[in-house]
Write a protein that holds these residues in place. Structure first.
Motif, short mmCIF file in Angstrom:
data_model
loop_
_atom_site.label_atom_id
_atom_site.label_comp_id
_atom_site.label_asym_id
_atom_site.label_seq_id
_atom_site.Cartn_x
_atom_site.Cartn_y
_atom_site.Cartn_z
N ARG A 1 74.28 -9.63 52.83
CA ARG A 1 73.39 -8.50 53.04
C ARG A 1 73.80 -7.37 52.11
N ASN A 2 72.87 -6.44 51.84
CA ASN A 2 73.23 -5.33 50.97
C ASN A 2 72.53 -4.06 51.41
N VAL A 3 73.12 -2.94 51.04
CA VAL A 3 72.57 -1.61 51.31
C VAL A 3 72.74 -0.77 50.06
N ARG A 4 71.91 0.26 49.92
CA ARG A 4 72.06 1.21 48.82
C ARG A 4 72.85 2.40 49.35
N VAL A 5 73.87 2.81 48.61
CA VAL A 5 74.74 3.88 49.09
C VAL A 5 75.31 4.65 47.91
N VAL A 6 75.57 5.93 48.13
CA VAL A 6 76.28 6.74 47.14
C VAL A 6 77.76 6.38 47.25
N PRO A 7 78.43 6.02 46.14
CA PRO A 7 79.83 5.59 46.22
C PRO A 7 80.74 6.57 46.97
N SER A 8 80.52 7.89 46.79
CA SER A 8 81.38 8.86 47.47
C SER A 8 81.22 8.80 48.99
N VAL A 9 80.03 8.44 49.47
CA VAL A 9 79.80 8.31 50.92
C VAL A 9 80.58 7.11 51.46
N LEU A 10 80.52 5.99 50.73
CA LEU A 10 81.25 4.80 51.16
C LEU A 10 82.76 5.02 51.11
N ALA A 11 83.21 5.88 50.19
CA ALA A 11 84.64 6.17 50.08
C ALA A 11 85.15 6.97 51.27
N GLN A 12 84.26 7.71 51.97
CA GLN A 12 84.68 8.53 53.11
C GLN A 12 85.13 7.68 54.29
N ALA A 13 84.41 6.57 54.53
CA ALA A 13 84.74 5.68 55.64
C ALA A 13 83.98 4.38 55.44
N PRO A 14 84.53 3.25 55.90
CA PRO A 14 83.83 1.98 55.73
C PRO A 14 82.48 1.96 56.46
N ILE A 15 81.53 1.28 55.87
CA ILE A 15 80.25 1.00 56.53
C ILE A 15 80.27 -0.49 56.81
N VAL A 16 80.17 -0.86 58.09
CA VAL A 16 80.36 -2.24 58.50
C VAL A 16 79.02 -2.93 58.73
N CYS A 17 78.90 -4.15 58.23
CA CYS A 17 77.68 -4.95 58.40
C CYS A 17 77.57 -5.40 59.86
#
Length: 199
Positions: A164-180
């Protein structure tokens, strides 16, 4: 530095736990912070308990292995609507051409059930908004942040182990994991996408 975001994250986690009391199959909310600062999404315009309950519908759909959206997550189908109705959300109109049954609202019974939760979350959201406004006056955050983008910057594709995939700003993902919700593994940004975003 304001301490409000952690307080809001805690209130979001508590509100999610309140939903789980009525819907035990709902998976845990891995990163409540990922909802903070999102000004728009396919799932709703602003952060609120209604939006949180909407996200919980997606969580239950994932737990059941139900495909509740199409068109890269934008179109919410009748399987989404069926789970939404189980959870106290209604959709009175015909499906929207591009978002389907995305625009759901709390029914009277759900409003009564979750009233204390909604009041607590609303207080936390107001405090967060006030703190964010005060912070904006004291510091320069860049044009993207001022105009409502989550984190500011180019969104890139993040993938998980199940594909699966999502579109995200890298800095947002760096703040905390986003779990599938499908495989319970964190989304990650392939090196190729990071290089392209940086160039």
């Amino acid at each position: 530095m304001s301490t409000t975001p952690p307080v809001l994250a805690a209130e979001l986690a508590q509100a999610w736990a309140d939903i789980q009391r009525y819907h035990p199959e709902l998976p845990d909310l891995a990163a409540p912070e990922s909802l903070i600062g999102e000004s728009s999404s396919a799932c709703g315009a602003e952060l609120s308990f209604e939006r949180l309950l909407h996200e919980a519908v997606h969580g239950i759909a994932a737990a059941r292995g139900v495909r509740d959206t199409s068109r890269a997550g934008r179109y919410h189908n009748r399987r989404f609507l069926a789970i939404a109705e189980e959870m106290g959300l209604d959709h009175s109109d015909e499906p929207h051409a591009s978002s389907g049954f995305s625009l759901v609202s709390l029914n009277p019974e759900a409003k009564k059930r979750y009233r204390p939760t909604m009041e607590r979350l609303q207080r936390a959201l107001k405090a967060h908004t006030a703190a964010t406004a005060a912070d904006t006056k004291r510091s320069f955050r860049g044009p993207a942040a001022r105009h409502g983008s989550s984190g500011g910057g180019v969104r890139v594709k993040a993938v998980c182990d199940c594909g699966r995939n999502v579109r995200v700003v890298p800095s947002v993902l760096a703040q905390a994991p986003i779990v599938c919700g499908g495989c319970m593994k964190p989304f990650r940004i392939p090196e190729v996408a990071l290089t392209a975003a940086a160039s």
